[in-house]
Design an enzyme around this catalytic site. Structure first.
Site, PDB file in Angstrom:
ATOM      1  N   ASN A   7       0.868  -1.181   0.000  1.00 32.37           N
ATOM      2  CA  ASN A   7       0.000   0.000   0.000  1.00 32.37           C
ATOM      3  C   ASN A   7       0.905   1.232   0.000  1.00 32.37           C
ATOM      4  OD1 ASN A   7      -1.797   2.043   0.560  1.00 32.37           O
ATOM      5  ND2 ASN A   7      -2.290   1.339   2.636  1.00 32.37           N
ATOM      6  N   TRP A   8       1.010   1.868  -1.154  1.00 31.73           N
ATOM      7  CA  TRP A   8       1.937   3.009  -1.257  1.00 31.73           C
ATOM      8  C   TRP A   8       1.386   4.264  -0.588  1.00 31.73           C
ATOM      9  CZ3 TRP A   8       4.179   3.018  -6.970  1.00 31.73           C
ATOM     10  CH2 TRP A   8       4.768   1.772  -7.236  1.00 31.73           C
ATOM     11  N   LYS A   9       0.107   4.255  -0.250  1.00 31.18           N
ATOM     12  CA  LYS A   9      -0.554   5.428   0.354  1.00 31.18           C
ATOM     13  C   LYS A   9      -0.347   6.655  -0.543  1.00 31.18           C
ATOM     14  CE  LYS A   9      -0.139   3.240   4.803  1.00 31.18           C
ATOM     15  NZ  LYS A   9      -0.070   3.350   6.244  1.00 31.18           N
ATOM     16  N   HIS A  96      -9.548   1.027   5.063  1.00 32.06           N
ATOM     17  CA  HIS A  96      -8.251   1.217   5.730  1.00 32.06           C
ATOM     18  C   HIS A  96      -8.456   2.160   6.923  1.00 32.06           C
ATOM     19  CE1 HIS A  96      -4.172   2.487   6.526  1.00 32.06           C
ATOM     20  NE2 HIS A  96      -3.782   1.395   5.898  1.00 32.06           N
ATOM     21  N   GLU A  98      -6.849   4.577   7.960  1.00 31.68           N
ATOM     22  CA  GLU A  98      -6.666   6.007   7.664  1.00 31.68           C
ATOM     23  C   GLU A  98      -7.932   6.578   7.015  1.00 31.68           C
ATOM     24  OE1 GLU A  98      -2.973   5.531   5.565  1.00 31.68           O
ATOM     25  OE2 GLU A  98      -2.054   4.919   7.457  1.00 31.68           O
ATOM     26  N   GLU A 168      -5.242  -5.056  10.715  1.00 30.39           N
ATOM     27  CA  GLU A 168      -4.234  -4.026  10.936  1.00 30.39           C
ATOM     28  C   GLU A 168      -4.553  -3.273  12.222  1.00 30.39           C
ATOM     29  OE1 GLU A 168      -2.276  -2.780   6.989  1.00 30.39           O
ATOM     30  OE2 GLU A 168      -4.127  -1.659   7.152  1.00 30.39           O
ATOM     31  N   GLY A 174       2.338   2.343  10.789  1.00 26.58           N
ATOM     32  CA  GLY A 174       3.239   3.472  10.589  1.00 26.58           C
ATOM     33  C   GLY A 174       3.919   3.941  11.864  1.00 26.58           C
ATOM     34  N   SER A 214       3.506  -2.017  10.425  1.00 30.99           N
ATOM     35  CA  SER A 214       4.957  -2.004  10.648  1.00 30.99           C
ATOM     36  C   SER A 214       5.642  -3.336  10.347  1.00 30.99           C
ATOM     37  CB  SER A 214       5.273  -1.546  12.080  1.00 30.99           C
ATOM     38  OG  SER A 214       4.781  -0.233  12.289  1.00 30.99           O
ATOM     39  N   GLY A 235       2.820  -1.071   4.322  1.00 25.52           N
ATOM     40  CA  GLY A 235       2.839   0.353   3.999  1.00 25.52           C
ATOM     41  C   GLY A 235       4.266   0.805   3.739  1.00 25.52           C
ATOM     42  N   GLY A 236       4.910   1.330   4.774  1.00 23.85           N
ATOM     43  CA  GLY A 236       6.244   1.926   4.639  1.00 23.85           C
ATOM     44  C   GLY A 236       7.240   1.077   3.857  1.00 23.85           C
TER      45      GLY A 236
END
Ligand code: PGA
Length: 254
Positions: A7-9, A96, A98, A168, A174, A214, A235-236
């Site tokens: 997930n590149w966000k 998600h 976010e 998640e 994150g 993470s 993500g990251g």
């Protein structure tokens, strides 16, 4: 089914994204992919050419990070599932944390998006997970169960095969803080049991249950080797081709 989703966000300009996708696809040889289903979820602006560039690697799917529940209409700034379908996007992240936190998406809206995705034949990746406060007060299962029940309310067993669940915990996204393999496995096992009761044993076994929050190359093996963890939503670490490929190696070997 083993699955690794990146997930590149809201990261990478189109040019940066193209470079990342090229670095990734260079490393994604059939040997390296093995039996893992790889998904990349870049921003909307990158979707059309991501699909084209990954065309020759059928083991890789392209996902959108969000969608609107209506097929078309006066919803300025939104993107519909029929638009994604026309681009040949395979999957979509739904719910998600976010989206839930910053854009106030409710369980009911998320349920409508799941319904619309399945009706469009795009696989939803449903994200669920509790906040730190909810975990500290022992509410984690109550929250996750509510999220699952509402999102999957209209889904039948046949459709459920096309749904991926990503657990998640919000406190791990994150933050660098990762759920312990035991915490993650315990929640995944409960989700699997719930799916078995809601659908049936065969369906619950075939549905992919991803852990997200993470996940990094140094903690992935311990998580991916858990019985009910079929892969990760990353993500990251998905913004670095070498980290993402290392996660793929960890998952393939687990
Ligand atoms: P993270 O994000 O790997 O950066 O914690 C996971 C996610 O939000 O899907």
């Amino acid at each position: 089914m083993k699955m690794l989703a990146g997930n590149w966000k809201m990261n990478t300009t189109p040019n940066d994204g193209l470079a990342l996708l090229d670095a990734l696809s260079e490393g994604l040889t059939p040997e390296r992919i093995g039996d893992v289903h790889v998904v990349v979820a870049p921003p909307f602006t990158h979707l059309a050419w991501s699909v084209q560039r990954l065309w020759e690697i059928p083991e890789i799917s392209v996902a959108a990070q969000n969608c609107h529940e209506h097929a078309s209409g006066a919803f300025t700034g939104e993107v519909s599932l029929s638009m994604l379908k026309d681009l040949e996007v395979d999957a979509v992240l739904v719910g998600h944390s976010e989206r839930r936190t910053y854009f106030h998406e409710t369980d009911a809206t998320i349920g409508k998006k799941i319904r619309a995705a399945l009706d469009t034949e795009i696989s939803p990746i449903l994200c669920v997970g509790e906040s730190l406060q909810e975990r500290q007060s022992g509410q984690e299962w109550t929250v996750v169960e509510r999220q699952l029940a509402t999102a999957l309310e209209t889904v039948d067993a046949e459709e459920a095969h096309n749904v991926v669940i990503a657990y998640e915990p919000v406190w791990a996204i994150g933050t660098g803080e990762v759920a312990t393999p035991e915490q993650a496995q315990a929640m995944h096992a409960r989700i699997r049991t719930w799916l078995k009761e809601r659908f049936d044993g065969g369906t619950a076994q075939t549905m992919a249950l991803l852990y997200g929050g993470s996940v990094k190359p140094d903690n992935a093996t311990a998580l991916f080797s858990q019985k009910d963890i079929d892969g990760g939503l990353i993500g990251g670490a998905s913004l670095s081709a070498s980290d993402f490929l290392a996660l793929l190696d960890a998952l393939r070997q687990s």
